[in-house]
Design a protein around this motif. Structure first.
Motif, short mmCIF file in Angstrom:
data_model
loop_
_atom_site.label_atom_id
_atom_site.label_comp_id
_atom_site.label_asym_id
_atom_site.label_seq_id
_atom_site.Cartn_x
_atom_site.Cartn_y
_atom_site.Cartn_z
N GLY A 118 51.51 40.43 81.08
CA GLY A 118 51.00 41.49 80.61
C GLY A 118 51.82 42.52 79.84
N ARG A 119 53.25 42.08 79.90
CA ARG A 119 54.33 42.73 79.40
C ARG A 119 54.91 41.69 78.20
N PRO A 120 54.65 42.44 76.92
CA PRO A 120 55.15 41.45 75.95
C PRO A 120 56.66 41.71 75.67
N TYR A 121 57.21 40.38 75.56
CA TYR A 121 58.62 40.34 75.51
C TYR A 121 59.12 38.96 74.87
N LEU A 122 60.16 38.74 74.00
CA LEU A 122 60.36 37.67 73.52
C LEU A 122 61.96 37.54 73.55
N VAL A 123 62.51 36.59 74.23
CA VAL A 123 63.93 36.00 74.04
C VAL A 123 64.04 34.77 73.35
N HIS A 124 64.55 34.59 72.08
CA HIS A 124 64.58 33.63 71.32
C HIS A 124 65.95 33.10 70.80
N GLU A 125 66.55 32.10 71.14
CA GLU A 125 68.03 31.74 71.01
C GLU A 125 68.11 30.40 70.84
N GLY A 126 69.43 29.92 70.18
CA GLY A 126 69.96 28.75 70.05
C GLY A 126 69.84 27.97 68.53
N GLU A 127 68.79 28.65 67.71
CA GLU A 127 68.67 27.76 66.31
C GLU A 127 70.05 27.93 65.74
N PRO A 128 70.60 26.86 65.15
CA PRO A 128 71.74 26.84 64.51
C PRO A 128 72.06 27.66 63.36
N VAL A 129 73.20 27.85 63.00
CA VAL A 129 73.63 29.07 62.06
C VAL A 129 72.93 28.29 60.44
N GLY A 130 72.28 29.24 59.89
CA GLY A 130 71.60 28.82 58.65
C GLY A 130 70.24 28.33 58.88
N PHE A 131 69.81 28.21 60.04
CA PHE A 131 68.24 27.72 60.14
C PHE A 131 67.24 28.74 59.65
N GLU A 132 67.58 29.90 59.78
CA GLU A 132 66.72 30.65 59.21
C GLU A 132 66.40 31.03 57.60
N GLN A 133 67.30 30.47 57.02
CA GLN A 133 67.22 30.56 55.40
C GLN A 133 66.71 29.04 54.96
N HIS A 134 66.70 28.23 56.05
CA HIS A 134 66.18 26.74 55.44
C HIS A 134 64.65 26.67 55.15
N LEU A 135 64.55 26.12 53.94
CA LEU A 135 62.92 25.88 53.65
C LEU A 135 62.55 24.48 54.26
N HIS A 139 58.01 26.04 51.68
CA HIS A 139 58.11 27.38 51.63
C HIS A 139 57.96 28.13 52.68
N PHE A 140 58.08 27.21 53.98
CA PHE A 140 58.03 27.83 55.13
C PHE A 140 59.61 27.98 55.66
N THR A 141 60.17 29.45 55.77
CA THR A 141 61.48 29.27 56.10
C THR A 141 61.57 29.41 57.71
N GLY A 142 62.88 28.94 58.06
CA GLY A 142 63.01 28.80 59.23
C GLY A 142 63.04 30.18 60.05
N SER A 143 63.22 31.21 59.26
CA SER A 143 62.96 32.56 60.20
C SER A 143 61.68 32.86 60.59
N LEU A 144 60.66 32.09 60.25
CA LEU A 144 59.37 32.36 60.42
C LEU A 144 59.01 31.98 61.71
N VAL A 145 59.86 31.17 62.17
CA VAL A 145 59.52 30.43 63.65
C VAL A 145 59.61 31.61 64.68
N ARG A 146 60.70 32.26 64.58
CA ARG A 146 60.92 33.32 65.51
C ARG A 146 59.77 34.38 65.57
N HIS A 147 59.62 34.71 64.16
CA HIS A 147 58.92 35.92 63.85
C HIS A 147 57.12 35.31 64.60
#
Length: 205
Positions: A118-135, A139-147
């Motif tokens: 009942g308490r919204p919270y997200l801890v998200h860590e450990g993806e390698p550097v550059g993962f968030e920019q990878h397609l 056209h699904f970018t790595g950043s969308l996983v956390r989002h």
């Protein structure tokens, strides 16, 4: 044991904005059957994995401005999925509440821990550097996983910890994360015959 407020633990949600239209149905006590069409193929793959490994029946039909970016459609589907989970959980009586899963996919390894708190919270860590920019898948970018996890957790009022322990291939890393989340959620939403009422000393979740 089932929740008196919503014995079937099902939900149907519709969301329409200038950026996307989403129709979603789920059954928390299903067998993992899914029919997914978000117009973002890799996200379809991730939601199919979530349904299969969480034993949640899930139908999603979505369309949006993917000619601009997949961001809006992924975000809005995740919002609606979170809202549907919250509705289907009902008063949360009899649930296990907590789930923990460690899932490999070839060289990738991810852990997820879920508390239906009942308490919204997200801890998200450990993806390698550059993962968030990878397609991934075009056209699904790595950043969308956390989002996506953030939108699900906040709209379902879940506490979620997701940790990538290792991995090289972005597809494998993302899929291990979604599968770990699915397995942890499967444990957390399960009805436990030993639980009497709401599993909280506060009497509410």
């Amino acid at each position: 044991m089932t929740t008196p407020a919503n014995p079937a633990r099902t939900a149907r949600r519709v969301r329409s904005t200038s950026e996307s239209t989403v129709e979603l149905e789920l059954n928390l006590d299903g067998t993992g059957v899914s029919r997914i069409d978000t117009s973002v193929p890799f996200f379809d793959h991730m939601l199919t994995a979530f349904a299969k490994h969480s034993l949640t029946d899930l139908t999603v039909r979505a369309s949006g401005d993917t000619h601009i970016d997949a961001h809006h459609t992924v975000e809005d589907v995740s919002i609606v999925l979170g809202q549907a989970i919250l509705e289907a959980l009902g008063d949360k009586a009899g649930i296990s509440r907590y789930g923990d899963a460690l899932v490999p996919l070839d060289e990738a390894l991810a852990q997820a821990v879920v508390d239906i708190s009942g308490r919204p919270y997200l801890v998200h860590e450990g993806e390698p550097v550059g993962f968030e920019q990878h397609l991934i898948g075009g056209h699904f970018t790595g950043s969308l996983v956390r989002h996506s996890f953030e939108a699900i957790a906040f709209n379902a009022a879940l506490t979620v910890h997701v940790r990538v322990i290792g991995g090289r291939d972005p597809h494998h890393i993302a899929e291990a994360e979604y599968k770990a989340f699915a397995r942890a959620f499967r444990q957390a939403k399960a009805l436990d015959p030993l639980v009497d009422g709401i599993p909280s000393t506060k009497g509410a979740l």
